[in-house]
Design a protein around this motif. Structure first.
Motif, mmCIF file in Angstrom:
data_model
loop_
_atom_site.group_PDB
_atom_site.id
_atom_site.type_symbol
_atom_site.label_atom_id
_atom_site.label_comp_id
_atom_site.label_asym_id
_atom_site.label_seq_id
_atom_site.Cartn_x
_atom_site.Cartn_y
_atom_site.Cartn_z
ATOM 1 N N ASP A 1 7.026 3.675 2.268
ATOM 2 C CA ASP A 1 5.636 3.655 1.802
ATOM 3 C C ASP A 1 5.328 2.459 0.907
ATOM 4 O O ASP A 1 4.356 2.490 0.140
ATOM 5 C CB ASP A 1 5.310 4.952 1.055
ATOM 6 C CG ASP A 1 6.196 5.156 -0.176
ATOM 7 O OD1 ASP A 1 7.251 4.511 -0.258
ATOM 8 O OD2 ASP A 1 5.832 5.972 -1.048
ATOM 9 N N VAL B 1 8.605 6.292 -2.412
ATOM 10 C CA VAL B 1 9.925 6.303 -1.771
ATOM 11 C C VAL B 1 10.596 4.958 -1.935
ATOM 12 O O VAL B 1 11.782 4.858 -2.242
ATOM 13 C CB VAL B 1 9.796 6.670 -0.283
ATOM 14 C CG1 VAL B 1 11.146 6.558 0.427
ATOM 15 C CG2 VAL B 1 9.240 8.073 -0.128
ATOM 16 N N GLN C 1 5.554 8.028 3.962
ATOM 17 C CA GLN C 1 6.758 8.158 3.165
ATOM 18 C C GLN C 1 8.024 8.404 3.972
ATOM 19 O O GLN C 1 9.072 8.732 3.410
ATOM 20 C CB GLN C 1 6.576 9.270 2.126
ATOM 21 C CG GLN C 1 5.519 8.946 1.087
ATOM 22 C CD GLN C 1 5.440 9.981 -0.023
ATOM 23 O OE1 GLN C 1 6.236 10.914 -0.080
ATOM 24 N NE2 GLN C 1 4.486 9.822 -0.921
#
Length: 215
Positions: free
Chosen positions: A201, A106, A75
């Motif tokens: 991500d 994200v 992330q």
């Protein structure tokens, strides 16, 4: 040969030269066993975070049954995984790919990079399913800056078509077989590689990659 014959011969030779220079090829993404990287590709990363995880995966929604995917869920926000294709080096090029944004908290994005010098210097067009927009950037010494973008619906877990045409300093942006905009930029004027791109991500799948060199 008379003058008319010479003119026709010259025109024919010029046309043949243009035809030889302009080449279009579909780049296979799913003809490799699952878990492997397709032939001609290598992995790189712009920004920070863990190494990308690019590999062929099974996908029953495409005729070939397999696609190329980035599956890492790191992330880190400023993290851009690249799958660089070494089979083409070109300045003027048109690239089309189908992508499906499967997951990501994200970000949930897929993109195309052209005129890629290295992992820190290139142009990139990306579509984002969390933000519902399609943006065009240049990445210079690892710093990404937007050139232009538009808002448009980018549904998650559905196949979309993204296209980027680079011709001189003109860039034509397409999404789902519709031209969104054309913009000029002179940051990178030389030939480079083509790559597939994701952010943070994003778990994104790619299929139907076509590269057409224009010069």
């Amino acid at each position: 040969m008379n003058r008319r014959g010479l003119i026709l011969a010259a025109a024919s030779a010029a046309a043949a030269t243009r035809g030889a220079a302009q080449q279009s090829a579909a780049v296979p993404l799913g003809n490799t066993p699952p878990g492997q990287l397709p032939a001609g590709f290598r992995v790189a990363l712009t920004g920070r975070g863990t190494a990308p995880a690019w590999a062929v995966v099974d996908d029953a929604s495409v005729p070939a049954g397999r696609v190329l995917a980035q599956t890492s869920t790191d992330q880190t926000d400023y993290r851009f995984p690249l799958a660089i294709y070494d089979g083409v080096t070109a300045k003027d090029v048109e690239v089309t790919v189908r992508f499906k944004a499967v997951a990501g908290r994200v970000d949930r994005a897929g993109g195309i990079a052209v005129r890629l010098i290295d992992a820190n210097n290139y142009y990139v067009l990306r579509a984002n399913a969390l933000e519902d927009n399609v943006n065009f950037y240049h990445v210079v010494r690892g710093s990404r800056r937007q050139i232009r973008g538009v808002e448009t619906k980018v549904a998650s877990d559905q196949w979309h078509t993204l296209s980027l045409k680079a011709a001189g300093d003109q860039f034509t942006i397409g999404f789902n077989d519709k031209t969104l905009f054309t913009v000029a930029d002179r940051t990178f004027a030389n030939a480079g590689k083509v790559a597939l791109w994701t952010k943070a991500d994003s778990v994104t799948r790619f299929d139907g990659l076509t590269i057409r060199t224009l010069s």
